[in-house]
Design a protein around this motif. Structure first.
Motif, PDB file in Angstrom:
ATOM      1  N   GLY A  75       0.791  -1.226   0.000  1.00 33.62           N
ATOM      2  CA  GLY A  75       0.000   0.000   0.000  1.00 33.62           C
ATOM      3  C   GLY A  75       0.818   1.268   0.000  1.00 33.62           C
ATOM      4  O   GLY A  75       0.263   2.363   0.056  1.00 33.62           O
ATOM      5  N   ARG A  76       2.139   1.123  -0.010  1.00 32.11           N
ATOM      6  CA  ARG A  76       3.059   2.283  -0.017  1.00 32.11           C
ATOM      7  C   ARG A  76       2.781   3.258   1.122  1.00 32.11           C
ATOM      8  O   ARG A  76       2.647   4.458   0.928  1.00 32.11           O
ATOM      9  CB  ARG A  76       2.989   2.998  -1.360  1.00 32.11           C
ATOM     10  N   GLY A  77       2.668   2.696   2.326  1.00 31.47           N
ATOM     11  CA  GLY A  77       2.513   3.531   3.519  1.00 31.47           C
ATOM     12  C   GLY A  77       1.092   3.979   3.802  1.00 31.47           C
ATOM     13  O   GLY A  77       0.888   4.912   4.570  1.00 31.47           O
ATOM     14  N   THR A  78       0.123   3.310   3.218  1.00 29.85           N
ATOM     15  CA  THR A  78      -1.265   3.695   3.470  1.00 29.85           C
ATOM     16  C   THR A  78      -1.656   3.392   4.918  1.00 29.85           C
ATOM     17  O   THR A  78      -1.039   2.567   5.575  1.00 29.85           O
ATOM     18  CB  THR A  78      -2.215   2.974   2.489  1.00 29.85           C
ATOM     19  N   THR A  79      -2.660   4.081   5.409  1.00 31.51           N
ATOM     20  CA  THR A  79      -3.117   3.875   6.782  1.00 31.51           C
ATOM     21  C   THR A  79      -4.086   2.692   6.833  1.00 31.51           C
ATOM     22  O   THR A  79      -4.694   2.343   5.826  1.00 31.51           O
ATOM     23  CB  THR A  79      -3.842   5.121   7.319  1.00 31.51           C
ATOM     24  N   PRO A  80      -4.279   2.100   8.011  1.00 34.13           N
ATOM     25  CA  PRO A  80      -5.222   0.991   8.123  1.00 34.13           C
ATOM     26  C   PRO A  80      -6.678   1.441   8.267  1.00 34.13           C
ATOM     27  O   PRO A  80      -7.563   0.614   8.373  1.00 34.13           O
ATOM     28  CB  PRO A  80      -4.758   0.266   9.384  1.00 34.13           C
ATOM     29  N   ALA A  81      -6.952   2.711   8.263  1.00 33.85           N
ATOM     30  CA  ALA A  81      -8.285   3.247   8.543  1.00 33.85           C
ATOM     31  C   ALA A  81      -9.215   3.073   7.344  1.00 33.85           C
ATOM     32  O   ALA A  81      -9.295   3.937   6.482  1.00 33.85           O
ATOM     33  CB  ALA A  81      -8.188   4.713   8.931  1.00 33.85           C
ATOM     34  N   THR A  82      -9.936   1.958   7.272  1.00 30.62           N
ATOM     35  CA  THR A  82     -10.799   1.697   6.123  1.00 30.62           C
ATOM     36  C   THR A  82     -12.034   2.596   6.105  1.00 30.62           C
ATOM     37  O   THR A  82     -12.363   3.170   5.075  1.00 30.62           O
ATOM     38  CB  THR A  82     -11.238   0.222   6.102  1.00 30.62           C
ATOM     39  N   SER A  83     -12.738   2.723   7.214  1.00 27.68           N
ATOM     40  CA  SER A  83     -13.955   3.540   7.244  1.00 27.68           C
ATOM     41  C   SER A  83     -13.630   5.012   7.025  1.00 27.68           C
ATOM     42  O   SER A  83     -14.345   5.714   6.310  1.00 27.68           O
ATOM     43  CB  SER A  83     -14.688   3.374   8.571  1.00 27.68           C
ATOM     44  N   ASP A  84     -12.560   5.496   7.635  1.00 24.44           N
ATOM     45  CA  ASP A  84     -12.168   6.891   7.461  1.00 24.44           C
ATOM     46  C   ASP A  84     -11.779   7.182   6.016  1.00 24.44           C
ATOM     47  O   ASP A  84     -12.095   8.239   5.481  1.00 24.44           O
ATOM     48  CB  ASP A  84     -11.007   7.242   8.389  1.00 24.44           C
ATOM     49  N   ALA A  85     -11.096   6.238   5.373  1.00 26.21           N
ATOM     50  CA  ALA A  85     -10.706   6.423   3.975  1.00 26.21           C
ATOM     51  C   ALA A  85     -11.930   6.479   3.073  1.00 26.21           C
ATOM     52  O   ALA A  85     -12.000   7.286   2.144  1.00 26.21           O
ATOM     53  CB  ALA A  85      -9.780   5.297   3.536  1.00 26.21           C
ATOM     54  N   TYR A  86     -12.906   5.624   3.350  1.00 24.62           N
ATOM     55  CA  TYR A  86     -14.144   5.636   2.567  1.00 24.62           C
ATOM     56  C   TYR A  86     -14.846   6.984   2.694  1.00 24.62           C
ATOM     57  O   TYR A  86     -15.278   7.571   1.701  1.00 24.62           O
ATOM     58  CB  TYR A  86     -15.066   4.506   3.039  1.00 24.62           C
ATOM     59  N   LEU A  87     -14.969   7.483   3.905  1.00 23.52           N
ATOM     60  CA  LEU A  87     -15.657   8.761   4.116  1.00 23.52           C
ATOM     61  C   LEU A  87     -14.903   9.913   3.457  1.00 23.52           C
ATOM     62  O   LEU A  87     -15.518  10.805   2.864  1.00 23.52           O
ATOM     63  CB  LEU A  87     -15.843   9.018   5.607  1.00 23.52           C
ATOM     64  N   ALA A  88     -13.577   9.899   3.544  1.00 24.32           N
ATOM     65  CA  ALA A  88     -12.787  10.952   2.906  1.00 24.32           C
ATOM     66  C   ALA A  88     -12.950  10.904   1.387  1.00 24.32           C
ATOM     67  O   ALA A  88     -13.068  11.942   0.730  1.00 24.32           O
ATOM     68  CB  ALA A  88     -11.315  10.813   3.287  1.00 24.32           C
ATOM     69  N   ALA A  89     -12.979   9.706   0.811  1.00 20.60           N
ATOM     70  CA  ALA A  89     -13.170   9.575  -0.635  1.00 20.60           C
ATOM     71  C   ALA A  89     -14.566  10.029  -1.041  1.00 20.60           C
ATOM     72  O   ALA A  89     -14.745  10.668  -2.081  1.00 20.60           O
ATOM     73  CB  ALA A  89     -12.923   8.135  -1.065  1.00 20.60           C
ATOM     74  N   PHE A  90     -15.561   9.707  -0.228  1.00 28.39           N
ATOM     75  CA  PHE A  90     -16.937  10.114  -0.529  1.00 28.39           C
ATOM     76  C   PHE A  90     -17.049  11.629  -0.604  1.00 28.39           C
ATOM     77  O   PHE A  90     -17.745  12.171  -1.448  1.00 28.39           O
ATOM     78  CB  PHE A  90     -17.891   9.558   0.533  1.00 28.39           C
ATOM     79  N   HIS A  91     -16.339  12.321   0.274  1.00 23.05           N
ATOM     80  CA  HIS A  91     -16.388  13.785   0.309  1.00 23.05           C
ATOM     81  C   HIS A  91     -15.365  14.426  -0.621  1.00 23.05           C
ATOM     82  O   HIS A  91     -15.168  15.640  -0.578  1.00 23.05           O
ATOM     83  CB  HIS A  91     -16.196  14.285   1.739  1.00 23.05           C
TER      84      HIS A  91
END
Length: 130
Positions: A75-91
């Motif tokens: 993931g090249r240093g991606t965070t483990p926060a799946t729900s937070d990533a989804y919400l950030a992408a949605f917005h």
């Protein structure tokens, strides 16, 4: 009524497209979540629980190490926060990306499949968003 009728036809065409893509997304998400649950809860986790107590206690550390490696290198240093990533992408504040998605799903399988403390909600939500 001519212009109004044309607007309604255009709207109906767009709605058909939205409904079609929603159905396809829902079907693919359902299949992915079913596969995810089968691999983690139905296959890996029972094997872990059948091991000796000392191995069952230590195996989640190995799963977390695998998860950290996947997030860092795949993931090249991606965070483990799946729900937070989804919400950030949605917005519109982030892009999910295929490498980060693959790394997060692999990390989720490693964590849950080895008995680590994690629920299926975040990964299920994230796979649908991806």
């Amino acid at each position: 009524m001519g212009r109004r009728g044309e607007e309604l036809r255009n709207l109906a065409g767009r709605l058909r497209g939205v409904v079609l893509w929603s159905v396809i997304t829902g079907l693919l998400t359902g299949l992915a979540v079913t596969l995810f649950e089968h691999v983690t809860v139905d296959d890996l986790l029972p094997r872990v629980l059948g091991l000796p107590l000392w191995a069952t206690a230590l195996l989640p550390l190995g799963g977390l190490a695998v998860a950290a490696g996947l997030l860092r290198f795949v993931g090249r240093g991606t965070t483990p926060a799946t729900s937070d990533a989804y919400l950030a992408a949605f917005h519109g504040q982030a892009d999910l990306g295929w490498r980060a998605s693959l790394a997060r799903m692999g990390a989720s399988v490693a964590t849950i499949g080895t008995g680590g403390a994690m629920g299926l909600e975040g990964p299920s939500q994230y796979v649908g968003a991806s």
